[in-house]
Design an enzyme around this catalytic site. Sequence first.
Site, mmCIF file in Angstrom:
data_model
loop_
_atom_site.group_PDB
_atom_site.id
_atom_site.type_symbol
_atom_site.label_atom_id
_atom_site.label_comp_id
_atom_site.label_asym_id
_atom_site.label_seq_id
_atom_site.Cartn_x
_atom_site.Cartn_y
_atom_site.Cartn_z
ATOM 1 C CG HIS A 118 -1.974 1.056 1.169
ATOM 2 N ND1 HIS A 118 -3.305 0.816 1.442
ATOM 3 C CD2 HIS A 118 -1.910 2.385 0.870
ATOM 4 C CE1 HIS A 118 -3.996 1.925 1.309
ATOM 5 N NE2 HIS A 118 -3.170 2.904 0.969
ATOM 6 C CG HIS A 175 -0.962 6.999 -1.209
ATOM 7 N ND1 HIS A 175 -2.150 7.088 -1.905
ATOM 8 C CD2 HIS A 175 -1.253 6.300 -0.080
ATOM 9 C CE1 HIS A 175 -3.114 6.484 -1.220
ATOM 10 N NE2 HIS A 175 -2.590 5.994 -0.113
ATOM 11 C CE LYS A 178 -7.807 2.025 -1.146
ATOM 12 N NZ LYS A 178 -6.708 2.930 -0.822
ATOM 13 C CG HIS A 186 -10.208 4.478 2.579
ATOM 14 N ND1 HIS A 186 -9.033 5.161 2.754
ATOM 15 C CD2 HIS A 186 -11.046 4.941 3.535
ATOM 16 C CE1 HIS A 186 -9.162 6.007 3.778
ATOM 17 N NE2 HIS A 186 -10.378 5.894 4.254
ATOM 18 C CG HIS A 198 -5.433 2.165 5.330
ATOM 19 N ND1 HIS A 198 -6.795 2.136 5.523
ATOM 20 C CD2 HIS A 198 -5.228 2.879 4.208
ATOM 21 C CE1 HIS A 198 -7.365 2.808 4.544
ATOM 22 N NE2 HIS A 198 -6.448 3.273 3.726
ATOM 23 C CG ASP A 246 -2.055 4.753 3.764
ATOM 24 O OD1 ASP A 246 -2.077 5.042 2.554
ATOM 25 O OD2 ASP A 246 -2.892 5.185 4.569
HETATM 26 O O1 DOR Z 1 -3.821 9.392 5.332
HETATM 27 C C1 DOR Z 1 -4.084 9.076 4.180
HETATM 28 N N1 DOR Z 1 -3.457 9.640 3.122
HETATM 29 N N2 DOR Z 1 -5.047 8.180 3.975
HETATM 30 C C2 DOR Z 1 -5.506 7.908 2.758
HETATM 31 O O2 DOR Z 1 -6.402 7.128 2.661
HETATM 32 C C3 DOR Z 1 -4.953 8.586 1.569
HETATM 33 C C4 DOR Z 1 -3.617 9.112 1.809
HETATM 34 C C5 DOR Z 1 -3.208 10.139 0.773
HETATM 35 O O3 DOR Z 1 -3.295 9.825 -0.413
HETATM 36 O O4 DOR Z 1 -2.782 11.231 1.137
HETATM 37 ZN ZN ZN Z 2 -3.620 4.896 1.248
#
Ligand code: DOR
Ligand code: ZN
Length: 345
Positions: A15, A17, A101, A138, A176, A249
Site C-alpha cells: 500500500h 502513494h 481500489k 478504504h 490500513h 500507506d
Molecule cells: O492518510 C491518508 N493519506 N489516507 C488515505 O487514505 C490517503 C492518503 C493520501 O493519499 O494522502
Molecule cells: Zn492509502
Amino acid sequence: MAVESITIRQPDDWHVHLRDGEMLKQVAAYTARQFGRAIIMPNLPTPVTTVALAAAYQNRILEATQDHPDFKPLMTAYLTDTIDPQELVTGHDIGVFTAAKLYPANATTNSTFGVSDIKKIYPVLEAMQRIGMPLLVHGEVVSSEIDIFDREAVFIEQVMQPLLNDMPELKVVFEHITTKDAADFVESQGDNMAATITAHHLQINRNDMLVGGIKPHLYCLPVAKRELHRMALRKAATSGSNKFFLGTDTAPHAIGDKESACGCAGIFSAPHALEVYTQVFEEEMALDQLEAFAALNGPAFYDLPVNQGKVSLVKSNQQVPMTIGQNAMAVSPYRAGETLIWQLV
Ligand code: DOR
Ligand code: ZN
C-alpha cells in the site's frame, strides 16, 4: 541475549502513494530501495481509471526508480460509480492492473470521484470476483452522522459484511486497518480476505496526535484510534496469521499542506518503514514473524511468487532527518528528528 541483526527475504509494500511529477521523483526511491514490489494507489488528482492511464503512470514510476531496476510497481485501478467492468477485466488480463481500489466518495485525499454507493459498482465487483482480481478497500463510512473514530467499525457492519454476503468469493484486502473490530473481523473470515497494517498505526494512538498540542504530521486516514486498538493491531500483525501483511500507506504531502488550518491526511513513512516495523516486532518479541508479515503473506494472498533477494537490518541508532526535499516540495518524514534503533543495511 538481544538480537543484533536480522536477515529476511526481501519484503513488498502492499500500500503506497507515490504521487506524480516532482513529488514522485523525490519519494519513489525510498520505497524502491527497500521493497521488491509495491501496490501503487491510484488516487492522483486525475484518478487512474483506465488501462492507458495506469500504463503511462507505471512508466513514470519506472523512470523515477531507474536506480533500482528490480523494483516492480503493481498498478491499481481507481473505482468510480461509472467505471467500465470491461476496462478492469482487460487491464487485469494483460497484466497492467493487479487490483482495484475502492475509495468511498470523499473519504480521503483525491477521493471525490470515489464510489457513492457500493451497489452501483456491483457489476464491476462481480466481474472481479469471477476473474480473481483483488478489491482493495478504504474501509470508512463517510457521513455527517458518524463520528470519525467510528467510521471503520460502521463500515464493517454497513458495507463490508453485506458485500461479502453477496460476493463470498471476492478477494478483498481491508486496507490500513486501525481497529480491533477490523482485526477481529478479518481473522474471522475465509482465505479471500486479508488486511494491510501500517507502521504508524502499530506505533501511535490518537493521544500521540492530540495530547500536548496537535501533531499534523501524525494525522492520517483512517485516523489513529485509542490504545486498545493499537494493541490489537500489534497482536494481529505479529500473531503469525497469514491474513495480515505489510502496507505502509506512505502518503507524502508538502509540509505547508500538513501544517495548515485544514491539514491534509497522510504520513510519509517510506524512508524508514522497515526499521519501524522491525522495532515493533522486536518489542512484541516476534522478530521470527517479521518475514511472514513483510515478505510472505502478501505474495501468497496476491498469488505472486515471493522475492528472491534478501534484506538485512542491524541494531544501530540512526536519526531521522527533520525534512526531506527542498522548498515547496519539502516533506516531513514519519518520526522526523527522532532516533531509530534499527538500520537497514
Ligand atoms: O492518510 C491518508 N493519506 N489516507 C488515505 O487514505 C490517503 C492518503 C493520501 O493519499 O494522502
Ligand atoms: Zn492509502
